[in-house]
Design an enzyme around this catalytic site. Structure first.
Site, PDB file in Angstrom:
ATOM      1  N   GLU A 104       1.797  -0.146  -4.903  1.00 54.11           N
ATOM      2  CA  GLU A 104       0.803   0.829  -5.316  1.00 54.11           C
ATOM      3  C   GLU A 104       1.474   2.192  -5.407  1.00 54.11           C
ATOM      4  OE1 GLU A 104      -3.398   2.678  -3.642  1.00 54.11           O
ATOM      5  OE2 GLU A 104      -1.661   2.566  -2.345  1.00 54.11           O
ATOM      6  N   ASP A 126       0.828  -1.190   0.000  1.00 51.49           N
ATOM      7  CA  ASP A 126       0.000   0.000   0.000  1.00 51.49           C
ATOM      8  C   ASP A 126       0.873   1.255   0.000  1.00 51.49           C
ATOM      9  OD1 ASP A 126      -2.716   1.160   0.493  1.00 51.49           O
ATOM     10  OD2 ASP A 126      -1.727   1.924   2.283  1.00 51.49           O
TER      11      ASP A 126
END
Ligand code: CA
Length: 635
Positions: free
Chosen positions: A376, A347
């Protein structure tokens, strides 16, 4: 991102016991009766393994007043206590062990002493699964399914709330409420996933989020070694991964390196003063992601990007603290090894300290050279995304960095795909933009490892973004499943779930139909689905099951032709196998003159449409119905 033989039997038995202890939160602490010692000793990681690539292990040990205690290791062959140091907090000690290559699995005995008091902690060194270090990560032969566990299926209504935890379940609250979905719900759908053709699951984070509110998304972690009890237990998680693996499905764990939840015990009592950035006070990040490498960026913007916080309830971790950095590296390795994972999704990747990201990714790839990690980096700019991929040229890599991610989420192509299908065709718009976007692959060291997604938990749903146009939605999905890279779909796409066209997290994470007792519609059984929903489900089931064995789509070379008159065609080829993909965005049927594709198509060529099963004449013209896509196996 969110604004979440006898020896063998003995090992197995120990694993079961240790999983059970973990599930109960006991973490292997053997209490020693003494005055004023009611509080337990917490050791992280809670266990480790012999035979790891990195022999050094740093334990973070917590108990009231522990900083003032001494630690000893009862002699154990092959294991050495290198040293220990107190945290800034009086309640933490860091203990460093070296686990030599000759060390055997068993239980270490750590003795903590202070004046006449002694506390003993038994610490497990387990044996690794055979082949653990060589585990293969997800790749272009896979199809990844992203799902939000709280919103997917409630397999166990008895765990919707947990004693002492806030944020009670409230299914009526779409925006922020917990809905009760859990690991048991995912497990109930394993056969459904197999039938559809998904081969990898990426659930958004499963770790404990003991926050007073808005915790369903999972990105505000309050215990990095514990599955949230409202999702299940660590033991259940491991069992789910094992069952999925037995059915040919791997699990990718969602990892948050950048921040934790404000409910983490570190907030009240950080092990060291600089555990969080900004002295533990909320200073928002300006999200200036380009500043990491922009040659003109102000140093203050660069600093703010990685040191600023997402939200007041998500304290930003300071990975420049070497002990925290080690903690985060070991935590990721622990889950890969404990749960038997097929990969990690990281993330908010770029938001962590740049040098730390190099260290973290290098450590993971050194431990598991064939694992996959996908970062990400939420940018439509391919330069920003490409700078994190491993083997990047010095010119494009982040300064001072050596990020080793094999994969990145392909945000640039994701955006272009949606835009290209939603807009009219012109000399530079529509399909032409999609065609031209592929020149950006020159920036990626390995375009075939880019994860190309049609949607995820953070973006408006595909069907809605395309104006609830079934034909365009099929084109987008056919593209994702036949283009280079690793395809990733979002739960519910197969039954045309909708959302607002502007970002709306709660509404993009609606409950999967049939996941709750009493649901009128059930995507798994087909009950109550509309004709259009059944059509889309069948389309994807067919395409994904076909794709499973198509090495030509996994690894074949790509050749594409400039769009002309609303028609776009590309070929994937490998050896004597070839697949042709053709899009007709026009409102009328088209006869496509295929002589233009003579480099890839011989005179008299024929083939089979994978979706309809139709036998087709491909030369000298191909009949394309209005607003359609064909995926064709060329004879
Ligand atoms: Ca539940």
């Amino acid at each position: 991102m969110t604004a979440a033989g006898g020896m063998m039997r003995t090992h197995r038995w120990r694993r079961v016991v240790s999983a059970w202890m973990l599930a109960l939160g006991v973490i292997g602490f053997a209490p020693v009766p003494a005055q004023g010692q009611a509080q337990s000793l917490r050791v992280e990681p809670p266990s480790w393994w012999v035979g790891m690539h990195q022999p050094r292990l740093e334990l973070l040990v917590h108990a009231p007043g522990l900083a003032g205690w001494q630690v000893e290791l009862t002699p154990y062959p092959g294991v050495q206590l290198l040293g220990s140091r107190a945290g800034d907090s009086p309640n933490y000690r860091f203990v460093t062990l070296v686990i030599g290559a000759q060390a055997r699995a068993g239980w270490l005995e750590l003795r903590f002493t202070h004046d006449a008091q002694v506390r003993t902690h038994r610490y497990e060194l387990a044996a690794r699964r055979p082949g653990s270090a060589q585990r293969r990560g997800f790749d272009s032969s896979d199809v990844i399914l992203n799902l939000v566990p709280d919103r997917f299926a409630n397999g166990d209504p008895t765990n919707d709330d947990h004693p002492g935890y806030g944020d009670p379940a409230n299914r009526a609250d779409i925006q922020a409420g917990r809905h009760g979905g859990d690991l048991a719900g995912i497990a109930e759908h394993l056969e459904y996933f197999v039938g559809m053709g998904y081969t990898m699951l990426w659930p958004t984070p499963l770790m404990e989020n003991r926050q007073s509110r808005y915790s369903y998304h999972g990105y505000a972690v309050t215990d990095l070694y514990r599955v949230d009890p409202r999702m299940g237990s660590n033991a259940q998680y491991r069992e789910l991964v094992a069952r999925a693996r037995g059915r040919g499905i791997g699990v990718i764990q969602d990892v948050v390196l950048n921040h934790v939840g404000s409910g983490h015990p570190w907030t009240a009592d950080p092990p060291m003063r600089d555990w969080y950035t900004q002295g533990g006070r909320f200073v928002p990040t300006r999200h200036a992601r380009t500043a990491v490498a922009d040659p003109y960026a102000a140093a203050s913007d660069r600093e703010n990007f990685t040191q600023g916080w997402f939200e007041p309830n998500m304290p930003d971790l300071n990975q420049r603290n070497p002990h925290l950095a080690t903690y985060l590296v070991q935590n990721a390795i622990w889950w890969v090894e404990f749960a038997d994972l097929s990969g990690l999704r990281v993330d908010t990747y770029g938001y962590s300290d740049t040098a730390f990201l190099s260290r973290w990714s290098q450590a993971l790839m050194a431990e598991y050279p064939a694992l996959n990690l996908v970062g990400e980096e939420w940018s439509g700019n391919p330069v920003v995304v490409a700078q994190w991929q491993r083997r990047q040229s010095p010119q494009l890599a982040v300064p001072g960095g050596g990020s080793q991610l094999p994969s990145l989420m392909d945000f640039p192509l994701h955006y272009v795909l949606r835009r290209a299908l939603a807009s009219d065709d012109s000399w530079n718009g529509g399909l032409t933009e999609l065609y031209e976007a592929l020149i950006n692959d020159r920036l990626y060291p390995d375009p075939s490892s880019m994860v190309l997604f049609e949607g995820n938990h953070d973006v408006p749903r595909l069907y809605s973004a395309l104006g609830e146009d079934l034909a365009l939605t099929k084109m987008a999905l056919a593209y994702v499943l036949t283009m280079r890279g690793i395809p990733q779909l979002y739960y519910g796409t197969e039954v045309l779930m909708t959302s607002p066209r502007q970002r709306d997290d709660g509404a993009t994470r609606q409950d999967f139909p049939g996941g709750w007792a009493g649901d009128a519609v059930n995507a798994r059984t087909g009950e109550g689905l509309s004709a259009a929903q059944r059509d889309m489900q069948a389309f994807l089931r067919r395409l994904m099951n076909w794709r499973r064995t198509q090495s030509v789509v996994h690894r074949g070379r790509l050749v594409h032709y400039a769009p002309e008159g609303g028609i776009y065609a590309y070929f994937r080829h490998e050896g004597d196998r070839q697949v042709m993909v053709v899009f007709n965005k026009n409102r009328g049927d088209a006869s496509v003159d295929t002589r233009r594709y003579a480099e890839r198509l011989r005179a008299g060529a024929s083939g089979v449409d994978v979706i309809s099963g139709e036998r087709l004449t491909l030369w000298p013209a191909l009949a394309m119905p209005a607003r359609s896509v064909r995926v064709i196996e060329v004879d």
